[in-house]
Design a protein around this motif. Structure first.
Motif, short mmCIF file in Angstrom:
data_model
loop_
_atom_site.label_atom_id
_atom_site.label_comp_id
_atom_site.label_asym_id
_atom_site.label_seq_id
_atom_site.Cartn_x
_atom_site.Cartn_y
_atom_site.Cartn_z
N LYS A 270 0.85 -1.25 -0.02
CA LYS A 270 -0.07 0.08 -0.07
C LYS A 270 0.92 1.38 0.11
O LYS A 270 1.97 1.23 0.65
N ILE A 271 0.41 2.28 -0.86
CA ILE A 271 0.70 3.46 -0.80
C ILE A 271 0.15 4.55 0.06
O ILE A 271 -1.23 4.49 -0.09
N PRO A 272 0.46 5.38 1.00
CA PRO A 272 1.91 5.58 1.27
C PRO A 272 2.25 4.55 2.43
O PRO A 272 3.54 4.62 3.08
N ASN A 273 1.59 4.11 3.17
CA ASN A 273 1.34 3.29 4.46
C ASN A 273 3.09 2.36 4.59
O ASN A 273 3.58 2.13 5.30
N GLU A 274 3.13 1.65 3.21
CA GLU A 274 4.24 0.71 3.06
C GLU A 274 5.33 1.00 2.37
O GLU A 274 6.28 0.50 2.23
N MET A 275 5.08 1.90 1.29
CA MET A 275 5.77 2.55 0.40
C MET A 275 5.64 3.89 -0.09
O MET A 275 4.37 4.24 -0.32
N SER A 276 6.50 4.79 0.28
CA SER A 276 6.35 5.95 -0.19
C SER A 276 6.97 6.31 -1.66
O SER A 276 7.95 5.77 -1.87
N ILE A 277 6.19 7.41 -2.20
CA ILE A 277 6.66 7.60 -3.72
C ILE A 277 6.68 9.24 -3.72
O ILE A 277 5.82 9.90 -3.51
N ILE A 278 7.91 9.67 -4.28
CA ILE A 278 7.86 10.90 -4.75
C ILE A 278 8.32 10.86 -6.32
O ILE A 278 9.32 9.98 -6.60
N THR A 279 7.64 11.60 -7.18
CA THR A 279 7.97 11.61 -8.65
C THR A 279 8.25 12.81 -9.24
O THR A 279 8.47 13.94 -8.36
N PHE A 280 8.47 12.98 -10.38
CA PHE A 280 8.84 14.28 -11.05
C PHE A 280 8.06 14.62 -12.35
O PHE A 280 7.28 13.72 -12.58
N ASN A 281 8.28 15.75 -12.60
CA ASN A 281 7.29 16.44 -13.42
C ASN A 281 5.75 16.99 -13.53
O ASN A 281 5.44 17.89 -13.99
N ASN A 282 5.39 16.44 -12.18
CA ASN A 282 3.86 17.13 -11.82
C ASN A 282 2.84 17.05 -13.00
O ASN A 282 2.23 18.00 -13.20
N THR A 283 2.82 15.92 -13.79
CA THR A 283 2.05 15.94 -14.97
C THR A 283 0.69 15.60 -14.20
O THR A 283 0.28 15.26 -13.20
N ILE A 284 -0.39 15.36 -15.22
CA ILE A 284 -1.89 15.01 -14.76
C ILE A 284 -1.70 13.39 -14.16
O ILE A 284 -2.53 13.16 -13.26
N ILE A 285 -0.75 12.55 -14.38
CA ILE A 285 -0.71 11.34 -13.71
C ILE A 285 -0.54 11.44 -12.06
O ILE A 285 -1.06 10.94 -11.45
N SER A 286 0.38 12.40 -11.76
CA SER A 286 0.73 12.74 -10.52
C SER A 286 -0.77 13.24 -9.76
O SER A 286 -1.21 12.76 -8.45
N LYS A 287 -1.64 14.12 -10.35
CA LYS A 287 -2.85 14.52 -9.69
C LYS A 287 -3.92 13.65 -9.69
O LYS A 287 -4.70 13.57 -8.78
N LEU A 288 -3.96 12.77 -10.79
CA LEU A 288 -4.93 11.84 -10.80
C LEU A 288 -4.73 10.42 -10.41
O LEU A 288 -5.65 9.51 -10.18
N SER A 289 -3.63 10.21 -9.97
CA SER A 289 -3.08 8.84 -9.36
C SER A 289 -3.85 8.55 -8.16
O SER A 289 -4.40 9.57 -7.34
N THR A 290 -3.98 7.49 -7.54
CA THR A 290 -4.63 6.91 -6.32
C THR A 290 -3.63 6.36 -5.44
O THR A 290 -3.28 5.18 -5.96
#
Length: 340
Positions: A270-290
């Motif tokens: 599970k994100i973020p309880n078991e794995m944290s993620i930080i990504t680059f570019n801040n596209t629509i994927i970042s905003k609409l991801s669950t």
């Protein structure tokens, strides 16, 4: 019957030569006059004869865009449409068209670039990547055509105009953010390390790790081409199966992040309880991801806008100094990182 320059001149109460100078955006004509004449042109439905203008001005009013990969593969990445949106905005304002390379391989793209230059089909070129040993930039330098690179050039930086972020600092900031949240086992996932942006972000990752005396094992550095395939999925799955798997992942692009999220779901991590993620570019994927992803916003639109602005400046003034434009990158906090 089509509207002519003489018709526009009569209606605007100026000479035909003034209309011609307005069309060519001459600095000898005031902005007030330009606006008035352009308004008359629009009201009368006057359309510029582009072929005639090319012959007279020896200008195509076109900017060539050299893609990183084939057009189909490049445009699948949401980073590039946003980049092109920024380029298009400035080109439209300055009345330039855009011509994209469409080759299906690096060799084919390079051949297209040579045809653009030798055939004088464009006034200037924007290369939207910086890669080690790539033949495009050296060829453009030799040809003398105005061009701008998006990304820090690997060589000849003083001779090349470029627009970029401080990707070393951005990589450092992303890593520091996770470390400050308590994470010590961190993995970096990136594109082909031949690209300068990947090298720089990875360097920033290393700088932060050394500063906090973290020992990052080799298996926590994953790099592969920016496409979803079995090799990439297997590498990510293997990482998640290790006993000392990371508690956090830095992903250098949203495309890689999608692969990570898919792998995590298959493993029921599970994100973020078991794995944290930080990504680059801040596209629509970042905003609409669950959940929505914490991301380094590199201001993609502005990168494209400034690149177009710079190449048009260079076209109009080829002797100007080769400047570099650095766009700030900022962290946008969302829900994909938890504190340990």
């Amino acid at each position: 019957m089509s509207v002519t320059i003489k018709d526009v001149a009569k209606q605007a109460n100026v000479s035909p030569s003034t209309v011609s100078r307005v069309i060519s955006d001459s600095n000898k004509i005031s902005e007030k006059t330009k606006k008035r004449v352009r308004k008359v042109m629009e009201e009368m439905g006057y359309h510029i004869n582009l072929n005639a203008r090319v012959l007279v001005q020896k200008s195509t009013q076109t900017i060539g865009i050299v893609m990183k990969h084939s057009a189909s593969q490049t445009l699948e990445n949401p980073f590039f449409p946003e980049l092109l949106r920024g380029i298009s905005a400035e080109c439209n304002e300055k009345e330039y068209s855009i011509l994209l390379t469409t080759g299906n391989s690096e060799e084919a793209i390079f051949d297209e670039v040579k045809k653009l230059v030798m055939g004088k089909r464009v006034d200037g070129i924007i290369v939207i990547y910086s890669k080690k040993d790539d033949p495009v930039v050296p060829y453009l330098l030799e040809s003398g055509i105005p061009f701008v690179v998006i990304g820090k050039p690997t060589k000849e930086q003083n001779r090349i105009m470029y627009v970029d972020n401080d990707n070393v600092q951005a990589g450092t900031d992303a890593t520091e953010y996770l470390i400050n949240c308590g994470h010590k086992r961190i993995c970096f996932i990136g594109d082909d390390p031949e690209y300068q942006v990947v090298q720089d972000r990875m360097s920033g990752f290393d700088i932060a790790a050394r500063k906090h005396e973290l020992k990052i094992p080799d298996k926590h550095y994953l790099t592969f081409p920016m496409k979803v395939d079995e090799i990439a999925e297997k590498k990510i799955s293997a990482l998640l199966e290790t006993k000392d798997r990371p508690t956090a992942i830095i992903s250098s692009s949203d495309v890689h992040t999608l692969m990570v999220i898919t792998a995590l779901r298959k493993k029921e991590i599970k994100i973020p309880n078991e794995m944290s993620i930080i990504t680059f570019n801040n596209t629509i994927i970042s905003k609409l991801s669950t959940p929505p992803l914490t991301s380094i916003d590199i201001q993609t639109y502005q990168l494209g806008f400034e690149a177009a602005k710079s190449v048009i400046e260079l076209i109009k003034n080829p002797e100007m100094f080769r400047k570099s434009v650095i766009i700030p990158a900022i962290i946008v906090e969302r829900e994909s990182v938890s504190k340990l």
